[in-house]
Design an enzyme around this catalytic site. Structure first.
Site, short mmCIF file in Angstrom:
data_model
loop_
_atom_site.label_atom_id
_atom_site.label_comp_id
_atom_site.label_asym_id
_atom_site.label_seq_id
_atom_site.Cartn_x
_atom_site.Cartn_y
_atom_site.Cartn_z
N LYS A 298 -31.20 -0.38 98.11
CA LYS A 298 -30.39 -1.44 97.37
C LYS A 298 -31.23 -2.50 96.58
O LYS A 298 -32.35 -2.28 96.38
CB LYS A 298 -29.83 -2.28 98.49
N ARG B 93 -29.45 2.76 108.58
CA ARG B 93 -28.53 3.48 107.63
C ARG B 93 -29.43 3.91 106.22
O ARG B 93 -29.53 2.93 105.50
CB ARG B 93 -27.13 2.76 107.32
C1 YH5 Z 1 -24.42 -1.18 104.87
O1 YH5 Z 1 -25.50 -1.82 104.56
N1 YH5 Z 1 -23.86 -0.10 102.62
S1 YH5 Z 1 -22.43 1.18 100.78
C2 YH5 Z 1 -25.90 -0.23 96.47
C3 YH5 Z 1 -27.07 0.63 96.11
C4 YH5 Z 1 -27.68 1.51 97.10
C5 YH5 Z 1 -26.84 1.58 98.15
C6 YH5 Z 1 -28.56 1.54 94.42
N2 YH5 Z 1 -21.89 0.92 103.68
C7 YH5 Z 1 -23.57 -0.53 103.98
O2 YH5 Z 1 -25.16 2.04 100.81
N3 YH5 Z 1 -22.22 0.28 105.79
C8 YH5 Z 1 -22.47 0.72 102.52
O3 YH5 Z 1 -27.90 0.35 95.01
C9 YH5 Z 1 -22.60 0.38 104.57
N4 YH5 Z 1 -23.99 -0.98 106.44
C10 YH5 Z 1 -23.12 -0.17 106.61
N5 YH5 Z 1 -22.66 -0.36 107.93
C11 YH5 Z 1 -23.48 0.43 99.87
C12 YH5 Z 1 -24.84 1.18 99.48
C13 YH5 Z 1 -25.87 1.12 98.35
C14 YH5 Z 1 -25.17 0.12 97.61
#
Ligand code: YH5
Length: 285
Positions: free
Chosen positions: A228, A263
């Protein structure tokens, strides 16, 4: 909850909590899933990726068809279903018995995904739609209730809290209560502070430090920080796929703070890091 008997029940699957940190592998089936380094050209590619995550040691796989990264637009339920259902069905065939989670806040997507073989609904909206809670309840499925301030389109526009830990904790307490009221027993509930969902760097860090507080709510606790933005900010790494070291640091610290699940995108590296971290911090009963 009695000591030493913490579990998370998702239909026929019973996850034992506390012995080691469980790993949820991320499978994004969205046209913009570049944080995985590639766009899945087909359901087949996504299934192959999911199978790889299982072989790398994922305890469950989270299949998502709506991008919820900051600034994203919502997608229609039928489009989301066209993306996730073939992947859920394909993975159930390729790796039978793998627990599958569907990353959705839409009741109709949850219902069809559960029919296709998912056992968990991972809801970034924290069960705010009562129909989703009813569907999870009826299917005896597990649920992840995540905190989000606002909605993906605008959530990173100057998020503010008086006390981020108190407010997220109170939100999650209320959502557990709503789930239980809808007939989802607490043993089927997992909570998640929603790292990056309407939070600045300091908010994210405060919540990562607050995992022990969230654990006191009694439900399983998940942390999702993999790749993130705040990791990019802290390390100066722009490319999300190159944020591995920062992501591992967060997973290890979440484990040390008592998180039950993380996750992540990089399952193999995370499983290895957690084997060492868990050996240090998870004392034998
Ligand atoms: C979460 O924290 N996050 S979707 C922006 C990024 C990288 C990854 C590069 N679903 C979560 O993974 N479900 C998502 O920048 C989730 N907890 C739970 N339970 C976002 C994501 C991401 C966003």
């Amino acid at each position: 909850m009695p000591d030493g008997a913490r579990i998370w029940i998702c239909r026929d699957v019973v996850f034992t909590l506390g012995e080691r940190t469980l790993v949820m592998g991320i499978v994004n089936v969205t046209p913009d899933s570049f944080s995985d380094g590639a766009l899945f050209a087909s359901a087949e590619d996504a299934v192959a990726h999911a199978a790889r995550l299982v072989d790398d040691g994922a305890d469950l796989v989270d299949v998502g068809g709506e991008s919820t990264r900051p600034g994203s637009d919502p997608v229609e339920a039928d489009e989301e279903l066209r993306r996730v259902v073939p992947v859920i069905e394909g993975l159930a065939k390729a790796r039978p018995g793998t627990p599958i989670s569907v990353d959705t806040h839409k009741p109709e997507v949850a219902r069809v995904a559960l029919d296709a073989g998912a056992c968990v609904v991972n809801d970034i909206a924290g069960g705010r739609d009562g129909r989703l809670l009813e569907i999870v309840s009826g299917a005896r499925a597990g649920i992840v209730l995540m905190h989000m301030l606002g909605e993906p389109k605008t959530m990173q526009e100057d998020p503010r809290y008086d006390d981020v830990v108190a407010e997220v904790n109170e939100f999650l307490r209320e959502r557990i209560e709503a789930a239980v009221f809808a007939g989802i027993p607490e043993e089927r509930v997992c909570i998640d502070p929603g790292i990056g969902f309407g939070k600045n760097v300091d908010h994210n860090l405060a919540l990562l430090r607050a995992v022990p507080t969230l654990r006191m709510l009694g439900a399983a606790v998940m942390v999702g920080a993999s790749r993130k933005r705040f990791i990019g900010t802290l390390t100066g790494v722009e490319d999300p796929a190159a944020r591995l070291e920062g992501s591992l640091a967060v997973a290890v610290l979440a484990a040390a703070h008592g998180a039950d699940l993380v996750r992540v995108h990089d399952v193999q590296a995370t499983v290895r890091a957690l084997k060492v971290a868990d050996a240090v911090v998870r004392e034998p009963a």
